[in-house]
Motif scaffolding. Structure first.
Motif, PDB file in Angstrom:
ATOM      1  N   SER A  84     -24.926 -65.259  65.031  1.00 47.93           N
ATOM      2  CA  SER A  84     -24.982 -65.619  66.454  1.00 47.93           C
ATOM      3  C   SER A  84     -25.056 -67.131  66.615  1.00 47.93           C
ATOM      4  O   SER A  84     -24.370 -67.714  67.450  1.00 47.93           O
ATOM      5  N   GLN A  87     -21.729 -69.259  66.193  1.00 48.50           N
ATOM      6  CA  GLN A  87     -20.537 -68.955  66.978  1.00 48.50           C
ATOM      7  C   GLN A  87     -19.866 -70.178  67.588  1.00 48.50           C
ATOM      8  O   GLN A  87     -18.644 -70.291  67.608  1.00 48.50           O
ATOM      9  N   GLU A  88     -20.654 -71.126  68.102  1.00 44.10           N
ATOM     10  CA  GLU A  88     -20.036 -72.257  68.785  1.00 44.10           C
ATOM     11  C   GLU A  88     -19.092 -73.010  67.842  1.00 44.10           C
ATOM     12  O   GLU A  88     -17.954 -73.327  68.189  1.00 44.10           O
ATOM     13  N   ILE A  90     -17.780 -71.900  65.065  1.00 40.50           N
ATOM     14  CA  ILE A  90     -16.656 -71.072  64.611  1.00 40.50           C
ATOM     15  C   ILE A  90     -15.485 -71.282  65.581  1.00 40.50           C
ATOM     16  O   ILE A  90     -14.329 -71.409  65.179  1.00 40.50           O
ATOM     17  N   ASN A 104     -20.663 -62.593  56.738  1.00 37.53           N
ATOM     18  CA  ASN A 104     -21.738 -61.993  57.526  1.00 37.53           C
ATOM     19  C   ASN A 104     -22.110 -60.664  56.884  1.00 37.53           C
ATOM     20  O   ASN A 104     -21.366 -59.702  56.966  1.00 37.53           O
ATOM     21  N   ASP A 122     -21.981 -55.915  64.280  1.00 36.65           N
ATOM     22  CA  ASP A 122     -21.372 -57.217  64.595  1.00 36.65           C
ATOM     23  C   ASP A 122     -19.851 -57.141  64.602  1.00 36.65           C
ATOM     24  O   ASP A 122     -19.168 -58.160  64.550  1.00 36.65           O
ATOM     25  N   GLN A 125     -18.621 -58.764  67.687  1.00 32.64           N
ATOM     26  CA  GLN A 125     -19.005 -60.175  67.650  1.00 32.64           C
ATOM     27  C   GLN A 125     -18.102 -60.965  66.705  1.00 32.64           C
ATOM     28  O   GLN A 125     -17.790 -62.129  66.951  1.00 32.64           O
ATOM     29  N   GLY A 129     -17.213 -63.323  69.292  1.00 28.58           N
ATOM     30  CA  GLY A 129     -18.519 -63.990  69.324  1.00 28.58           C
ATOM     31  C   GLY A 129     -18.473 -65.376  69.903  1.00 28.58           C
ATOM     32  O   GLY A 129     -19.413 -65.837  70.542  1.00 28.58           O
ATOM     33  N   THR A 130     -17.390 -66.080  69.674  1.00 30.28           N
ATOM     34  CA  THR A 130     -17.285 -67.412  70.244  1.00 30.28           C
ATOM     35  C   THR A 130     -16.437 -67.334  71.506  1.00 30.28           C
ATOM     36  O   THR A 130     -15.640 -66.406  71.663  1.00 30.28           O
TER      37      THR A 130
END
Lengths: 376, 216
Positions: A84, A87-88, A90, A104, A122, A125, A129-130
């Motif tokens: 989590s 994510q930014e 990624i 992961n 996940d 995600q 996720g991003t």
């Protein structure tokens, strides 16, 4: 092939990464992925590589991107809570087209959840996720041997398409030990990042050559100056608000995956030839499903297994090819129904869901019972 | 496979080391190749408290199986605690592919704590085998069993309580005759921390002796 050795999925994943040429790891240990950081700390110095334990997962993925920009094959490993946090960046790697592999090893969530227990929560995600429309590839192993071989594929695809690749393991395979063989180094197919023969400030670093899908960014720090940004950028790498440029860039980023699914998407079929029922599953869940399918087959049920290896993008053409002969679709996954949505989207009909979110494994009996119920 | 402890089923009540060993009904234990349990699998379950090393024991038996040309899958479950929580090592051995990697009806259970014995004894398949520390009382289940002073032997004979898991390994292999001694020794050398090989091999021998004395 070497001798058979007893290896844990997490350990095999590191050995596969090293065989692929990974020489930089930055991470923050978290159960059930910790053995990956441990083994990288042991093995990377032996190979002339670098291991850094960072202060958190945000810093870990940032360091990995930095190493990759410098031309080194780089990876990190984490579990849900750390995934989590990553994510930014990624998203940054997918826009700036920096190859990197993010492992992961999924555990039971949400939040801190059940840290030592398996899950596959996940799945969505890994794709979404991003923020923003972005390219991503995710691959999921079902055996310790595959934790080795598919890790090599992760690096190859990441370098080839200049895209972050998620190695979507789960606790089931990450913590499993079984006999594993290392293929001879010369038998491995490795994709090395292509660089540009042109250097200098006049070169458009994000320009894509005819017939190619990704730019040939040269490694940073070797004399060439160029700009890398998380903003929408032009071929020179500089930010722009130009609508046509934005549309062209985002389209190309998505197209480089969507138009190469034959190369990227991999799926395994087991006893599908005459199957009327298919169990669709991936990762560690394959272990339960295979036991169930074999038992049901032994009792005459016409059942097979369809297993996405590339879980993102979903190998929809491969599944679609089987649909005309299928009367029943069963999706088994250790969550509340995530790949189920992809299967139903492709099949355009409801599938039966066998899920689990209590930290235990789906017993083969449960899948077997569903098969026999559908097998009428 | 050697069926070396034939005839010991009648030693119930025989006084041995401190009179606390208790071996019951083990005379018909055969090797793995003979007893493939349900679905051709032989399931071993090693249960104890976090820190006792039961997971390492399960790894050692998986390694020994590989060395012996069998297929093996080893996994574990434990809580978020570093020490003291309930801890389980699971080893599946088979001549064929092992898909589901968790125990279903174990053929064998090692229990080193009261909690783990209570939790898993009922899962052992009828006709299966339980080895428990002699401090523990077995619940009424239809299995063969042995109670041996594993923890005490680690403290008193090997002089290191941390070796109880390897004492247990020696006892298990003597009771079940799963692998040649040399195979188990090699598996131990591969997995114990460097520098501890000798004390662990002594612990293995101490475990074998527990069975030898109980059967004498």
């Amino acid at each position: 092939m070497s001798e058979l050795r007893l290896l844990q999925g997490n350990e095999a994943c590191v050995e596969g990464a090293l065989a692929a040429g990974m020489r930089f790891f930055a991470g923050y240990p978290i159960t059930p992925s910790t053995e990956i950081a441990e083994r990288c700390a042991l093995r990377l110095p032996q190979k002339g590589g670098k291991f850094i334990q960072m202060e958190d997962e945000l810093a870990s993925i940032a360091a990995v991107i930095g190493a990759s920009v410098a031309g080194v094959k780089a990876m990190t490993a984490t579990s849900g809570p750390g995934f989590s946090l990553m994510q930014e960046n990624i998203g940054y790697a997918s826009l700036a087209e920096i190859p990197c592999v993010i492992v992961n090893v999924q555990r039971c969530g949400p939040s801190s959840g059940l840290p030592t227990s398996p899950a596959q929560g996940d799945y969505m995600q890994a794709r979404w996720g991003t923020h923003g429309d972005h390219p991503i590839i995710a691959i999921s192993p079902s055996t310790v041997q595959e934790a080795y071989t598919l890790m090599i594929r992760c690096f190859n695809l990441s370098e080839k398409y200049r895209v972050p690749v998620i190695f979507l393991m789960d606790e089931i395979v990450g913590h499993l030990r079984e006999g594993t063989e290392f293929p001879a180094a010369e038998s491995l197919e490795l994709y090395e990042r292509v660089s540009s023969p042109v250097m200098g400030i006049d070169k458009h670093c994000y320009q894509v050559e005819e017939g190619e899908w990704a730019p040939r960014l040269n490694p940073f720090g070797r004399g060439e100056r160029y700009n890398i940004t998380g903003l929408i950028h032009d071929e020179g790498g500089f930010p722009t608000n130009n609508k046509a440029t934005a549309r062209a860039l985002i389209s190309r980023l998505l197209d480089k995956i969507d138009r190469n699914t034959e190369d990227i998407c991999d799926a395994r079929e087991y006893r599908m030839e005459d199957a009327e029922i298919a169990v669709v599953c991936y990762g560690g869940t394959v272990r339960s499903a295979m036991a169930a399918v074999e038992r049901a087959r032994a009792e005459g049920a016409r059942v097979g297994m369809f297993r996405p290896v590339t879980v993102w993008p979903f190998p929809e053409a491969r599944l679609r090819a089987w649909l005309p002969q299928l009367k029943g679709l069963i999706v088994a996954e250790h969550n509340h129904g995530q790949m189920l949505l992809e299967v139903e989207r492709v099949a355009r009909r409801p599938a039966r869901m066998i899920g689990r979110v209590n930290g235990t494994l789906i017993p083969p009996d449960e899948i077997y019972a569903a098969i026999m119920e559908d097998n009428v | 496979m050697i069926n070396g402890i034939n005839g010991v089923s009648d030693i119930n009540g025989v006084s041995d080391i401190n009179g606390i060993s208790d071996i019951n009904g083990i005379s018909d234990i055969n090797g793995v190749s003979d007893i493939n349990g349900i679905n051709g699998r032989y399931e071993l379950c090693f249960a104890g408290s976090g820190g006792q090393g039961v997971i390492l024991t399960s790894i050692i038996f998986a390694e020994a199986a590989l060395l012996n040309g069998k297929k093996a899958a080893q996994s574990q479950s434990y809580g978020p605690e570093a020490r003291g929580g309930s801890c389980l090592g699971e080893t599946i051995i088979s001549n064929g592919n092992i898909w589901f990697t968790k125990i279903t009806r174990p053929d064998f259970l090692l229990a080193l704590t009261r909690q783990s014995l209570d939790q898993y004894a009922g899962q052992v398949r009828p006709g299966g085998f339980i080895l428990a520390d002699s401090e523990l009382t077995l619940p009424a289940v239809d299995v063969k069993y042995a109670r041996l002073p594993i923890l005490r032997a680690a403290c008193q004979d090997v002089k290191n309580p941390m070796t109880a898991n390897i004492v247990a390994a020696g006892a298990i292999n003597s009771l079940l005759r799963l692998f040649p001694d040399k195979t188990l020794e090699e598996a131990i050398r591969r997995h114990v921390p460097a520098g501890t090989e000798q004390i662990n091999l002594r612990a293995l021998e101490a475990g074998r002796q527990l069975v030898a004395k109980a059967a004498a």
